[in-house]
Write an enzyme that holds these catalytic residues in place. Structure first.
Site, short mmCIF file in Angstrom:
data_model
loop_
_atom_site.label_atom_id
_atom_site.label_comp_id
_atom_site.label_asym_id
_atom_site.label_seq_id
_atom_site.Cartn_x
_atom_site.Cartn_y
_atom_site.Cartn_z
CD GLU A 14 -5.28 -6.22 -1.10
OE1 GLU A 14 -4.99 -5.17 -0.81
OE2 GLU A 14 -5.87 -6.69 0.03
CB CYS A 44 -8.56 -4.85 -3.22
SG CYS A 44 -7.60 -3.45 -2.95
CB CYS A 59 -10.93 -2.94 0.76
SG CYS A 59 -10.36 -2.29 -0.60
CB CYS A 98 -5.15 -1.39 -1.64
SG CYS A 98 -6.56 -0.76 -0.76
CD GLU A 106 -1.25 4.82 4.47
OE1 GLU A 106 -1.13 5.76 5.18
OE2 GLU A 106 -2.16 3.95 4.88
CG ASN A 131 -0.56 -0.13 2.58
OD1 ASN A 131 0.72 -1.04 2.64
ND2 ASN A 131 -1.11 0.40 3.47
N1 THU Z 1 -5.29 -1.54 2.58
C1 THU Z 1 -4.86 -2.47 1.59
O1 THU Z 1 -3.65 -2.03 1.14
N2 THU Z 1 -5.54 -3.22 1.19
C2 THU Z 1 -6.86 -3.53 1.55
O2 THU Z 1 -7.61 -4.56 0.80
C3 THU Z 1 -7.66 -2.67 2.41
C4 THU Z 1 -6.77 -1.53 3.11
C5 THU Z 1 -4.44 -0.35 3.08
C6 THU Z 1 -4.92 1.04 2.37
C7 THU Z 1 -4.52 1.96 3.64
O3 THU Z 1 -3.13 2.46 3.00
C8 THU Z 1 -4.32 1.00 4.89
O4 THU Z 1 -4.34 -0.40 4.42
C9 THU Z 1 -5.60 1.31 5.76
O5 THU Z 1 -6.54 1.20 5.19
#
Ligand code: THU
Length: 134
Positions: free
Chosen positions: A58, A94, A91, A56, A47, A45
């Site tokens: 994935e 994703c 999520c 994310c 940000e 991920n």
């Molecule tokens: N995140 C992911 O990388 N994958 C997911 O399926 C859900 C959330 C990350 C996004 C963000 O950087 C952190 O987790 C908190 O939500």
């Protein structure tokens, strides 16, 4: 070359999670995709100070896979991990991104409260939107 086990894919995803750029949530996620051709592609991920732009693990893995191997890729297995000892199934966004490229019976491994869970993609996302649906 023999196919990696899901445990090996999990270990590769964990290494990717160590590269997370997550200064806001501190939630570090890694994903490893096994392509049907045998290649492995990772994502983590990333940000952003404009929070809604977070990418994310994935999603970043899928983008990398297409960039490296082309639009015809098919995903045979996915391992997802995080370094926060928390549950992190993929999520909804994703799941939709994965649906474009993932085989319905591909095993998806992700952390849940009770430990690692492995579920076929068709069960992770049973009603995905696809323009090429038959
Ligand atoms: N995140 C992911 O990388 N994958 C997911 O399926 C859900 C959330 C990350 C996004 C963000 O950087 C952190 O987790 C908190 O939500």
């Amino acid at each position: 070359m023999t196919e990696p086990t899901l445990e090996q894919l999990h270990a590769i995803a964990t290494t990717a999670a160590q590269h997370a750029y997550a200064p806001y949530s501190h939630f570090r996620v890694g994903a490893a995709l096994l392509l049907t051709t045998g290649e492995i592609v990772t994502g983590t991920n990333v940000e952003n100070g404009s929070y809604g732009l977070a990418l994310c693990a994935e999603h970043s893995a899928v983008v990398r896979a297409v960039a490296e191997y082309g639009p015809q890729i098919r995903i045979a297995a996915v391992a997802i991990t995080n370094l926060n000892q928390a549950a992190s199934p993929p999520c909804g966004a994703c799941r939709q991104v994965l649906a474009e490229f993932t085989e319905p019976d591909a095993p998806i491994m992700f952390p849940m409260e009770g430990g690692q869970q492995t579920v076929p993609f068709r069960e992770v996302f049973p009603f995905s939107f696809r323009l090429d649906r038959e």
